[in-house]
Scaffold this active site. Structure first.
Site, mmCIF file in Angstrom:
data_model
loop_
_atom_site.group_PDB
_atom_site.id
_atom_site.type_symbol
_atom_site.label_atom_id
_atom_site.label_comp_id
_atom_site.label_asym_id
_atom_site.label_seq_id
_atom_site.Cartn_x
_atom_site.Cartn_y
_atom_site.Cartn_z
ATOM 1 N N SER A 1 0.735 -1.429 0.616
ATOM 2 C CA SER A 1 0.050 -0.420 -0.027
ATOM 3 C C SER A 1 0.714 1.261 0.024
ATOM 4 C CB SER A 1 -0.586 -0.029 0.891
ATOM 5 O OG SER A 1 -1.121 0.969 1.242
ATOM 6 N N LYS B 1 0.574 -6.313 5.638
ATOM 7 C CA LYS B 1 0.286 -5.398 4.798
ATOM 8 C C LYS B 1 1.552 -4.839 4.534
ATOM 9 C CE LYS B 1 -1.074 -1.153 6.241
ATOM 10 N NZ LYS B 1 -2.031 -0.269 6.539
ATOM 11 N N SER C 1 -5.346 12.886 -3.007
ATOM 12 C CA SER C 1 -6.305 15.054 -2.508
ATOM 13 C C SER C 1 -5.946 15.440 -1.772
ATOM 14 C CB SER C 1 -7.568 14.360 -2.082
ATOM 15 O OG SER C 1 -7.160 13.631 -1.029
ATOM 16 N N HIS D 1 -10.412 10.727 -7.528
ATOM 17 C CA HIS D 1 -10.317 12.097 -7.544
ATOM 18 C C HIS D 1 -9.798 12.171 -8.491
ATOM 19 C CE1 HIS D 1 -10.536 13.808 -3.969
ATOM 20 N NE2 HIS D 1 -9.944 13.191 -3.111
ATOM 21 N N THR E 1 -15.834 7.257 -7.797
ATOM 22 C CA THR E 1 -16.914 7.499 -6.593
ATOM 23 C C THR E 1 -17.880 8.897 -8.183
ATOM 24 O OG1 THR E 1 -17.317 9.528 -5.126
ATOM 25 C CG2 THR E 1 -15.331 10.253 -6.798
ATOM 26 N N LYS F 1 -17.840 13.205 -6.567
ATOM 27 C CA LYS F 1 -17.379 14.570 -6.765
ATOM 28 C C LYS F 1 -17.395 15.092 -8.119
ATOM 29 C CE LYS F 1 -14.544 12.365 -3.502
ATOM 30 N NZ LYS F 1 -15.055 13.319 -1.857
ATOM 31 N N THR G 1 -26.690 -3.909 2.626
ATOM 32 C CA THR G 1 -27.513 -2.183 2.191
ATOM 33 C C THR G 1 -28.660 -2.216 1.626
ATOM 34 O OG1 THR G 1 -26.695 -0.011 2.522
ATOM 35 C CG2 THR G 1 -25.957 -1.662 1.673
ATOM 36 N N THR G 2 -29.241 -1.170 1.705
ATOM 37 C CA THR G 2 -30.249 -0.866 0.192
ATOM 38 C C THR G 2 -29.600 -0.387 -0.839
ATOM 39 O OG1 THR G 2 -32.165 -0.300 2.333
ATOM 40 C CG2 THR G 2 -32.403 0.581 0.141
ATOM 41 N N THR H 1 -6.531 13.523 8.688
ATOM 42 C CA THR H 1 -6.583 13.728 6.785
ATOM 43 C C THR H 1 -5.444 13.685 6.684
ATOM 44 O OG1 THR H 1 -9.321 14.718 7.166
ATOM 45 C CG2 THR H 1 -7.883 14.909 5.040
HETATM 46 C C1 LIG Z 1 -9.210 9.002 -2.516
HETATM 47 C C2 LIG Z 1 -10.018 8.690 -1.726
HETATM 48 N N1 LIG Z 1 -10.848 7.616 -1.662
HETATM 49 C C3 LIG Z 1 -12.236 7.296 -1.510
HETATM 50 C C4 LIG Z 1 -12.941 7.877 -1.012
HETATM 51 C C5 LIG Z 1 -14.237 7.927 -0.739
HETATM 52 O O1 LIG Z 1 -15.197 8.723 -1.968
HETATM 53 P P1 LIG Z 1 -16.769 8.922 -1.699
HETATM 54 O O2 LIG Z 1 -17.126 10.264 -1.408
HETATM 55 O O3 LIG Z 1 -17.806 8.745 -3.125
HETATM 56 O O4 LIG Z 1 -17.210 8.153 -0.306
HETATM 57 C C6 LIG Z 1 -12.958 9.531 -1.067
HETATM 58 C C7 LIG Z 1 -13.297 10.262 -0.239
HETATM 59 O O5 LIG Z 1 -13.000 11.717 0.396
HETATM 60 C C8 LIG Z 1 -10.918 10.272 -0.976
HETATM 61 O O6 LIG Z 1 -10.681 11.144 -0.971
#
Ligand SMILES: Cc1ncc(COP(=O)(O)O)c(C=O)c1O
Length: 403
Positions: free
Chosen positions: A137, A156, A189, A217, A245, A248, A277-278, A363
């Site tokens: 990773s 990992k 990001s 992103h 995603t 975004k 999940t729904t 973060t």
């Molecule tokens: C690199 C990365 N992966 C996954 C996600 C999760 O995305 P989602 O908002 O669709 O859950 C984010 C959210 O900020 C992200 O920055």
């Protein structure tokens, strides 16, 4: 007996002491005036410019996308009313998944409630069902990727951020026949760096490893139809699993993976976070698909955004405001201290009507706190000038001394 609140309270206080407590600005989002929004200050509505939205192309306020959401809601109702297995698979889910698969040139795709859930579910489920699967990773991977790998308990290894030499050292130490998955992002990001995707997939091939790329992103923003960095670098066929995603650049909600028929069938059949999940509302799927179709056809939106990003970077440079150089659309202004970062963000917000969220731990690592500036396709040059002028006027040293 100690109450639950007594156990938890000191944890919250610790965050406040360190400057890492999260205060939310409650904003009144405006479809008509995005990226401007409104907020209430002493009963009076103030207009503020948003410089931290991930709605990169402004698709959440696109008239066609909104109409599709509204029209399909009237046709299908607000919820799917079930998990995918129990009446929750509609023609809109199917159609969206087909569109995503075609976009990424994969055999199939699977839609989740979020990309976060898609990451956790996919990584955890693979680890639980592939004997001795080892994760490799990138050290800057997103929380959802880390959580998916960690919760499985599988072995990992972490390679230095975007460092292919270090990745190769790790790969060399593992037996060729050990199943291994390299997990990384295309655009990071928080610092805006772009992964050396070609070198990573080449190493994967050399050492018998699989690849999992989070393109969250870059979706909508890179490549000839916005399918991401793999499309830009013509590497679609070389990556095993792509994560993206719909929340975004696509401007709706939801996440997905795109991969082979077998892999998608496997996660669909074994992934708890998918099964129990729904499913997303049909109207959300229809709106996300409409948004993707617009992005695919109209690269002018992306070009507008990139032109404005370059304009902002140029103005920052000309005004000696340091930011982390990168080749992506993300502009991190490094501050390096949570309290100073928040003080600057507060000053921008309350005195200059500019919203840039301070980014702090967890973060980013402690010491790497930053203001993460996002320029969307909907900003104007005048708004960017206002941002740079306001940043320039802030006396950073004065803030540091007053804390
Ligand atoms: C690199 C990365 N992966 C996954 C996600 C999760 O995305 P989602 O908002 O669709 O859950 C984010 C959210 O900020 C992200 O920055």
């Amino acid at each position: 007996m100690t109450t639950l609140n007594e156990l938890l309270y000191p944890k919250i206080e610790a965050l406040k002491t360190d400057g890492n407590y999260r205060y939310y600005f409650t904003i009144n989002k405006s479809a008509k005036h995005f990226p401007n929004f409104y907020y209430e200050k002493n009963g009076v509505s103030q207009k503020v410019i948003n410089f931290c939205s991930n709605d990169y192309l402004g698709m959440s306020v696109d008239e066609e996308v909104i109409s599709k959401l509204s029209y399909t809601s009237h046709q299908t109702g607000t919820s799917s009313g079930g998990t995918r297995n129990i009446s929750g698979t509609t023609i809109h889910h199917q159609s969206l998944e087909n569109t995503i698969a075609q976009w990424h040139k994969t055999e199939a795709a699977l839609v989740f409630s979020s990309a976060y859930l898609a990451n956790i579910t996919t990584l955890y489920t693979l680890a639980k069902h592939i004997d001795n699967l080892v994760f490799i990773s990138d050290e800057r991977n997103h929380a959802s990727l880390i959580e998916g790998m960690k919760s499985s308990g599988n072995q990992k290894f972490i390679f230095k951020h975007n460092d292919v030499a270090h990745l190769e050292i790790i790969l060399q130490q593992l037996p060729l026949d050990t199943p291994k998955l390299i997990v990384f992002e295309s655009v990071y990001s928080m610092n805006g760096s772009i992964a050396p995707v070609k070198e990573i997939v080449d190493l994967a091939k050399k050492y018998n490893a699989y690849t999992y790329i989070d393109e969250v992103h870059s979706i909508g923003l890179y490549g000839s139809t916005g399918a991401g960095i793999c499309q830009l670098e013509k590497l679609e066929a070389k990556v095993d699993i792509v994560n993206g995603t719909l929340a975004k650049a696509v401007g709706v909600i939801g996440g997905y993976i795109a991969a082979s028929n077998t892999l998608i069938d496997f996660i669909r059949s074994y992934g708890s976070g998918f099964i129990f999940t729904t499913s997303l509302p049909p109207a959300v799927c229809a709106a996300a698909e409409k948004s993707i179709q617009i992005i695919q056809k109209h690269q002018s939106l992306t070009n507008t955004m990139k032109g404005l990003v370059n304009y902002c970077k140029r103005l920052l440079t000309e005004n000696n405001i340091p930011f982390i150089e990168n080749l992506s659309h993300i502009i991190p202004i490094k501050i390096g201290n949570a309290k100073i970062c928040k003080a600057i963000a507060d000053k921008l917000f309350f005195e200059n009507n500019i919203y840039v969220q301070p980014i702090n731990s967890p973060t980013v690592p402690i010491g790497e706190e930053c203001l993460r500036v996002i320029i969307t396709a909907k900003h104007t040059r005048a708004q960017i000038i206002q941002l740079v002028t306001s940043l320039k006027a802030i006396k950073f040293e004065k803030i540091t001394n007053s804390l």
